[in-house]
Scaffold this active site. Structure first.
Site, PDB file in Angstrom:
ATOM      1  N   HIS A   1      -6.376  -7.341  -0.312  1.00  0.00           N
ATOM      2  CA  HIS A   1      -6.519  -5.924  -0.638  1.00  0.00           C
ATOM      3  C   HIS A   1      -5.697  -5.586  -1.883  1.00  0.00           C
ATOM      4  O   HIS A   1      -4.594  -6.115  -2.064  1.00  0.00           O
ATOM      5  CB  HIS A   1      -6.035  -5.052   0.521  1.00  0.00           C
ATOM      6  CG  HIS A   1      -6.744  -5.306   1.812  1.00  0.00           C
ATOM      7  ND1 HIS A   1      -6.195  -6.046   2.828  1.00  0.00           N
ATOM      8  CD2 HIS A   1      -7.966  -4.911   2.239  1.00  0.00           C
ATOM      9  CE1 HIS A   1      -7.049  -6.102   3.839  1.00  0.00           C
ATOM     10  NE2 HIS A   1      -8.125  -5.427   3.505  1.00  0.00           N
TER      11      HIS A   1
ATOM     12  N   ASP B   1      -2.725 -10.639  -2.216  1.00  0.00           N
ATOM     13  CA  ASP B   1      -3.318 -10.133  -0.988  1.00  0.00           C
ATOM     14  C   ASP B   1      -4.805  -9.844  -1.205  1.00  0.00           C
ATOM     15  O   ASP B   1      -5.220  -9.518  -2.319  1.00  0.00           O
ATOM     16  CB  ASP B   1      -2.584  -8.846  -0.580  1.00  0.00           C
ATOM     17  CG  ASP B   1      -2.898  -8.382   0.820  1.00  0.00           C
ATOM     18  OD1 ASP B   1      -2.061  -8.592   1.716  1.00  0.00           O
ATOM     19  OD2 ASP B   1      -3.970  -7.782   1.033  1.00  0.00           O
TER      20      ASP B   1
ATOM     21  N   ASP C   1      -4.246 -12.956   3.668  1.00  0.00           N
ATOM     22  CA  ASP C   1      -5.541 -12.505   4.162  1.00  0.00           C
ATOM     23  C   ASP C   1      -6.686 -12.791   3.196  1.00  0.00           C
ATOM     24  O   ASP C   1      -7.838 -12.422   3.468  1.00  0.00           O
ATOM     25  CB  ASP C   1      -5.500 -11.024   4.537  1.00  0.00           C
ATOM     26  CG  ASP C   1      -4.769 -10.151   3.539  1.00  0.00           C
ATOM     27  OD1 ASP C   1      -4.408 -10.658   2.462  1.00  0.00           O
ATOM     28  OD2 ASP C   1      -4.550  -8.967   3.831  1.00  0.00           O
TER      29      ASP C   1
ATOM     30  N   HIS D   1       0.815  -1.223   0.000  1.00  0.00           N
ATOM     31  CA  HIS D   1       0.000   0.000   0.000  1.00  0.00           C
ATOM     32  C   HIS D   1       0.846   1.270   0.000  1.00  0.00           C
ATOM     33  O   HIS D   1       0.287   2.380   0.004  1.00  0.00           O
ATOM     34  CB  HIS D   1      -0.940   0.024   1.199  1.00  0.00           C
ATOM     35  CG  HIS D   1      -1.971  -1.063   1.198  1.00  0.00           C
ATOM     36  ND1 HIS D   1      -2.795  -1.305   0.118  1.00  0.00           N
ATOM     37  CD2 HIS D   1      -2.304  -1.997   2.140  1.00  0.00           C
ATOM     38  CE1 HIS D   1      -3.600  -2.333   0.398  1.00  0.00           C
ATOM     39  NE2 HIS D   1      -3.314  -2.767   1.618  1.00  0.00           N
TER      40      HIS D   1
END
Length: 340
Positions: free
Chosen positions: A195, A193, A282, A158
């Protein structure tokens, strides 16, 4: 499999993050290190400390202004009367062309995208060694290795060139890919991931020499919200070298693996000879974020599919938070990749 980690990465111990207007315990906790180390060793990994390659490979992607901010902001923040224990912004610029302030509060807002990347006394040091672990993994491949795992924590996908966010400070996958590219390889970053890897996308969006692919929960109603949509294909020289593959919440193994096949086909079309895997665990059905529903067997299949490409693989730890199966999920990915 060679693995890399430096004990100084334990020093980053964020206390809080804010979600839905509520201050919550930060899930990117140091205890992840113990769980993931044991799991990697169970898959046959042999850990080594990374060498110190210096700031050069980090500064190849991140601005000097941003690195200066990360190095100094905690000390500056603590000089503010009544400041909290961690650097957490409360104001942000409307866009990146607004004025750059002198105040610590203003610069925190400029360089931190959200309230999920608190900076404490040892954050810079831990993030630095997290990046060095990723660099060591890249160097192992450049020295002839076929596969490596870096326990890069804090994670990185990120983080933009001058912006922290979502528990991330230095973009480890991007730093490793740039290291490999500069040495003459043609890297693809495949982000699994839950996200979207918005920082990675932002860094390479107008470049055509690194392919970025992200498989993630649909951001229409899931963090990071503003990035990760299918129409984002790159721009300028990078047009066509960014591929987003958003999935419906609750997507399970078979649909996930079908999407991964699409991602790996794009790596073929790009002519990639090395894949940097932004390894978020995740996507698990057991993860606290509850975005996707990949099982332990699904993680084995993910590792096997990546290995079946025949390319060099660098697994870099991203998300994956404490649950009963966090360690098992990592073991399954790595044994799937090695055929163990």
């Amino acid at each position: 499999m060679k693995a890399f980690f430096d004990a100084r990465q334990w020093k980053h111990a964020p206390q809080h993050f804010m979600a839905n207007g509520t201050l919550l315990p930060n899930p990117e906790e140091p205890r992840r290190i113990e769980i993931l180390t044991d799991a990697a060793e169970a898959a046959g990994c042999r850990f080594e400390m990374p060498d110190d390659a210096g700031l050069g490979p980090i500064a190849a992607l991140h601005t000097a202004e941003y690195i200066t901010f990360l190095r100094n902001i905690y000390t500056r923040w603590r000089r503010i009367d009544g400041a909290g224990a961690e650097v957490i912004p409360n104001i942000h610029p409307a866009n990146r062309t607004d004025g750059y302030p002198k105040s610590a509060v203003g610069q925190a807002g400029w360089h931190q995208a959200d309230t999920a990347c608190p900076i404490a006394e040892h954050t810079f040091e831990a993030a630095y060694w997290s990046a060095q672990s990723a660099i060591a993994g890249a160097d192992h491949l450049l020295a002839g290795g076929d596969m490596a795992y870096a326990l890069s924590r804090p994670p990185g996908h990120h983080a933009f060139a001058d912006l922290a966010g979502g528990f991330c400070f230095f973009n480890n996958a991007g730093i490793a890919a740039e290291r490999l590219r500069a040495a003459g390889l043609r890297p693809a970053i495949v982000d699994v991931d839950v996200h979207h890897g918005n920082g990675t996308q932002g860094i390479f969006y107008e470049r055509g020499d690194v392919l970025t692919v992200s498989i993630h929960a649909d951001p229409a109603r899931f963090y990071p919200f503003f990035w990760g949509h299918a129409q984002e294909r790159g721009a300028g020289a990078g047009l066509g070298t960014n591929l987003n593959l958003p999935l419906a919440r609750g997507t399970g193994d078979d649909d996930y693996l079908g999407t991964l096949a699409t991602a790996l086909e794009r790596c073929d079309s790009f002519g990639a000879d090395v894949i940097v895997v932004a390894l978020g665990l995740d996507a698990s059905i057991d993860d606290p974020f509850q975005g996707l529903a990949v099982t332990q067997e699904g993680f084995t299949r993910i590792g096997a599919a990546l290995a079946a490409t025949g390319r060099k693989l660098l697994f870099l730890q991203e998300g994956g938070y404490v649950s009963e199966t966090l360690g098992a999920n990592l073991t399954h990915v790595l044994t799937g990749a090695t055929g163990g």
